[in-house]
Design an enzyme around this catalytic site. Structure first.
Site, PDB file in Angstrom:
ATOM      1  N   THR A  44     -56.735 105.873  47.277  1.00  8.26           N
ATOM      2  CA  THR A  44     -55.980 105.398  45.984  1.00  8.26           C
ATOM      3  C   THR A  44     -54.603 105.914  45.695  1.00  8.26           C
ATOM      4  OG1 THR A  44     -58.381 105.095  45.536  1.00  8.26           O
ATOM      5  CG2 THR A  44     -56.863 104.823  43.604  1.00  8.26           C
ATOM      6  N   HIS A  47     -51.985 104.595  47.381  1.00 10.61           N
ATOM      7  CA  HIS A  47     -51.580 103.279  46.557  1.00 10.61           C
ATOM      8  C   HIS A  47     -50.738 103.463  45.490  1.00 10.61           C
ATOM      9  CE1 HIS A  47     -53.798  99.760  48.393  1.00 10.61           C
ATOM     10  NE2 HIS A  47     -54.873 100.586  48.539  1.00 10.61           N
TER      11      HIS A  47
HETATM   12 ZN   LIG Z   1     -60.944 108.964  46.283  1.00  8.63          ZN
END
Ligand SMILES: [Zn+2]
Ligand SMILES: [Zn+2]
Length: 346
Positions: A44, A47
């Site tokens: 994440t 990202h």
């Molecule tokens: Zn994580």
């Protein structure tokens, strides 16, 4: 605790971080301040680095949620947590008053705040969090290994929801950090686990961890699973790849009555062979983050040495080198889990 000047890594947009000094305020009455030792880089976070989450996180955000640390100070209402204790944070702050919270499912709260994305995170020397998010660690745990507890808790949640039974055939589609952790937890729970992966260095890591692997770029994955299982298929399939071929494989490799656990975040709607759900009475289970018991399970696995953390952790960089760490992680086909060393244990 007085206001302290600390170093923190701010995400500034455009694939850039700035390590700057900031103030760590004392904890308010229901908060705990933690001196961070290690913080892992999550998919994440990558990202965010790529700019895909700017609308959510902005350009003045301290990232990080896969951490280990030591309690620095506690608020006046906090009990059961003491300065000096080793801790990790379950980075979920729920509203306490929505249908999901009222039903006891705080981890899928309708207004869930994820600490380190919706609020500042652990890539700073002192992180202050709500006390209900803190889990206390055994004193003899290794702090680099403890930084794997958050992603390992994801794996514990996934395997718990799969209702895996001893001896069942398990297929994990995707051998990235979460995939190998799911595989390790499933094996520890008695599953006969095979990992499907196309990246050669990830295949090598999976094999080093003792797993059989299938490369679907080289062989027909479903035919290979059928060969291995006497045409039965896998009773449990974890879809961790987030790809259309992974979604095709999850039904093609599933046994009659199989449980398919959706771990990956599919940003686009994939095509799904729904006929197979009817024909073979398959079940599709969604699994998001974790609950308290998954954290306790992950803590016990790490402290028992049941997870080969040294093989999963491929890189460690100091906080001052965070920019390089993200750049090389982005470019490297060989990295699995990178840690940022934020501070020392003392
Ligand atoms: Zn994580
Ligand atoms: Zn809620």
């Amino acid at each position: 605790m007085e206001t302290q000047t600390i170093n923190a890594a701010f995400y500034r947009g455009n694939k850039s971080f700035a390590v700057e000094q900031t103030k760590a305020a004392p904890p308010s009455e229901n908060e705990v301040s933690i001196r961070i030792v290690y913080c892992g880089v999550c998919g994440t976070d990558m990202h965010v680095y790529h700019g895909n989450m700017d609308a959510r996180v902005g350009h003045n955000r301290i990232l990080g949620h896969e951490m280990s640390g030591v309690v620095e100070a506690i608020g006046s209402n906090v009990s059961g947590i003491e300065p000096g204790q080793k801790v990790v944070v379950r980075p979920l702050d729920h509203c306490g008053d929505c249908p999901a919270c009222n039903a006891g499912h705080q981890h899928v709260c309708h207004k869930l705040k994820f600490l380190g994305l919706d609020t500042d995170g652990a890539m700073q020397e002192i992180w202050t969090v709500p006390s209900h998010t803190v889990h206390i660690l055994p004193d003899d745990i290794r702090m680099d290994h403890a930084a794997l507890i958050e992603p390992l808790a994801v794996a514990c949640h996934d395997v718990r929801l799969s209702n895996l039974k001893q001896g069942e055939d398990v297929l994990v589609i995707g051998g990235g950090p979460i995939g190998v952790l799911v595989a390790m937890v499933a094996r520890e729970a008695g599953g006969d686990v095979v990992i499907s992966e196309v990246n050669e260095s990830r295949i090598a890591i999976a094999q080093k961890l003792g797993f059989e692997t299938i490369n679907p770029a080289e062989v027909d994955l479903a035919a290979e699973i059928n060969n291995r299982t006497g045409d039965k298929g896998a009773e449990i399939v974890f879809e961790v790849s987030g790809t259309q071929p992974g979604v095709d494989a999850m039904t093609a490799c599933a046994a009659t009555k199989a449980r398919i656990v959706m771990v990956a975040i599919h940003a686009q709607k994939p095509n799904i062979d729904l006929f197979q759900f009817f024909w073979r009475e398959l079940q599709l289970l969604g699994a998001r983050v974790y609950e308290g018991e998954d954290y306790e399970k992950a803590i016990s696995l790490i402290s028992a040495g049941a997870i080969d953390a040294d093989t999963v952790i491929t890189d460690v960089s100091p906080l001052s080198e965070i920019q390089n760490a993200f750049e090389s992680l982005d470019a490297s086909p060989t990295a699995l889990k990178s840690l940022i060393k934020v501070g020392d244990l003392s």
